[in-house]
Design an enzyme around this catalytic site. Structure first.
Site, PDB file in Angstrom:
ATOM      1  CG  HIS A  75      59.722  28.354 -16.834  1.00 53.68           C
ATOM      2  ND1 HIS A  75      58.959  28.862 -17.854  1.00 53.68           N
ATOM      3  CD2 HIS A  75      61.009  28.564 -17.201  1.00 53.68           C
ATOM      4  CE1 HIS A  75      59.740  29.347 -18.805  1.00 53.68           C
ATOM      5  NE2 HIS A  75      60.996  29.175 -18.423  1.00 53.68           N
ATOM      6  CE1 TYR A 204      53.009  19.797 -21.974  1.00 52.98           C
ATOM      7  CE2 TYR A 204      53.614  21.882 -20.941  1.00 52.98           C
ATOM      8  CZ  TYR A 204      53.919  20.578 -21.281  1.00 52.98           C
ATOM      9  OH  TYR A 204      55.126  20.048 -20.923  1.00 52.98           O
ATOM     10  N   PRO A 297      56.712  12.268 -24.281  1.00 55.57           N
ATOM     11  CG  PRO A 297      57.264  13.610 -26.114  1.00 55.57           C
ATOM     12  CD  PRO A 297      56.788  12.232 -25.753  1.00 55.57           C
ATOM     13  CE  LYS A 301      56.810  14.288 -14.577  1.00 52.91           C
ATOM     14  NZ  LYS A 301      57.498  15.263 -13.784  1.00 52.91           N
ATOM     15  CE1 TYR A 387      54.723  19.632 -17.659  1.00 51.39           C
ATOM     16  CE2 TYR A 387      56.363  20.827 -16.368  1.00 51.39           C
ATOM     17  CZ  TYR A 387      55.837  20.471 -17.591  1.00 51.39           C
ATOM     18  OH  TYR A 387      56.404  20.958 -18.752  1.00 51.39           O
TER      19      TYR A 387
END
Length: 393
Positions: A75, A204, A297, A301, A387
């Site tokens: 991704h 998100y 979460p 990580k 990220y």
């Protein structure tokens, strides 16, 4: 009872424990792994699904990446969303790194097969595991095996990869550790559904009703999360209520986007907290992963931090045991904790930015932060770098 003897006794056969045994074997270091659960159980646990670029590079380097690249999904980034706004953050463009979608259960299977092929000694379904004399040069572990026999492993080093509630963390005296902890005022209701993803990248979503996340596991299985109150009873959330909340928070109908529902096959409620223990070593006992730290979460990580821990720890133990050089082992905790605290901050930042609360002042701050991240290359790059994953080491 005749004790077994090994160089490294590893408590926990999750991804960090098995990866550590794999890395140690590459350096010629012998280990024995002890696990409370059955192999079938640890390979079927529904856990994390995002692998950082550094985790993928590590797997490739030690011969564990073949199925990941064949069956996983790379991704480029994520969608960041709030009502009437959806923005794509392209990690490759911003930070030069991508992430891979590949479930923890698949990582576990790959590691299990690799260790089985190598003849790794793993004892599943043990009980009453206890760490003894970790501050001495002769630590050992006692346990009851699957047949009910009392057993013992003598080792040069013990490594706790046994999570928050295992015996390893408890073996460190209170006087020898410091802890930091934060509980968040929300939980996640997570589901797996037999339906193709309605998006090409993770979404998100901030929403006044609460955060929502659209993730996926395969081309035919989707993963979703909803912000709920701590102590939420799953019985209060019917399938229809779940899909209605997801559709609302993810923006069904916004700019023609559609959320496709499907049969829900798994559901659970996940509390959210941060926890860090220092140091990650006591004598000949070393801690890795959730045994030493926990993150919410939101930043993806947890699994990646555990992988980074053992990537640092394996060469440190090899140097200690093979070359009698303690330098890397002595610096392990400090080096690991630098990354732990960076990821703890990032996870806290993502969590506080995306989860709705009752304070209207906080709401305006969150929306301002979201607009800045989506509209500023500097803001977007900061999110992307964290990220997609910082270098290990």
């Amino acid at each position: 009872m005749t004790p077994m003897r090994t160089e490294v006794a590893i408590i926990g056969a999750g991804p960090s424990g098995l990866l550590l045994s794999h890395l140690l074997a590459h350096d010629g270091v012998e280990s024995v792994v002890l696990e409370t659960r059955s192999r079938e159980y640890v390979e079927s646990r529904i856990r994390a699904g995002i692998l950082e670029s550094s985790t993928v590079e590590l797997f490739d380097a030690v011969g564990l990446g073949e199925r990941l690249h064949r069956e996983g999904s790379e991704h480029r980034g994520i969608y960041l969303q709030w009502p009437h706004e959806r923005h794509h953050l392209d990690f490759l463009d911003l930070a030069g790194r991508s992430v891979w979608l590949y479930g923890q259960s698949e990582v576990q299977k790959d590691l299990g097969r690799a260790r089985e092929a190598a003849g790794q000694e793993i004892h599943y379904e043990v009980s009453d595991t206890e760490v003894h004399d970790p501050g001495s040069d002769r630590p050992y572990v006692t346990y009851r095996d699957a047949e009910g026999n009392d057993s013992r492993v003598d080792a040069d080093v013990i490594v706790g990869c046994d999570g928050s509630f295992g015996p390893s963390r408890a073996a460190v005296p209170d006087s020898a550790r410091r802890t930091w902890e934060r509980s968040y005022p929300h939980s996640w209701l997570g589901i797996l559904a037999d339906v193709a993803p309605s998006t090409d990248e993770l979404i998100y979503a901030w929403h006044p009703d609460g955060f929502a996340l659209h993730s996926m596991r395969t081309a035919h299985v989707s993963r979703f999360y909803l912000q709920v109150a701590p102590g939420t009873d799953l019985a209060d959330w019917s399938d229809d209520r779940i899909w209605e909340a997801l559709a609302t928070r993810l923006g069904h109908g916004q700019d023609g986007w559609q959320l496709d529902p499907g049969p829900i096959t798994d559901r659970s409620v996940l509390p959210m907290r941060s926890f860090v223990m220092e140091p990650m070593r006591y004598g000949r006992l070393f801690l890795a992963g959730d045994a030493a730290h926990i993150v919410p979460p939101t930043g993806a990580k947890g699994l990646n931090l555990a992988m980074a821990d053992v990537a640092l720890l394996a060469p440190a133990l090899a140097a200690l045991l093979r070359k009698k050089d303690p330098a890397l082992a002595d610096s392990y905790s400090d080096r690991a904790l630098r990354r732990v605290w960076r990821c703890t901050h990032f996870s806290w930042w993502m969590t506080t930015m995306l989860h709705a609360g009752p304070d209207p002042f906080d709401t305006q701050l969150q929306l301002s932060q979201l607009r800045w991240v989506a509209g500023s290359r500097a803001g977007a790059t900061g999110l992307a770098e964290n990220y997609a994953g910082l270098p290990i080491g």
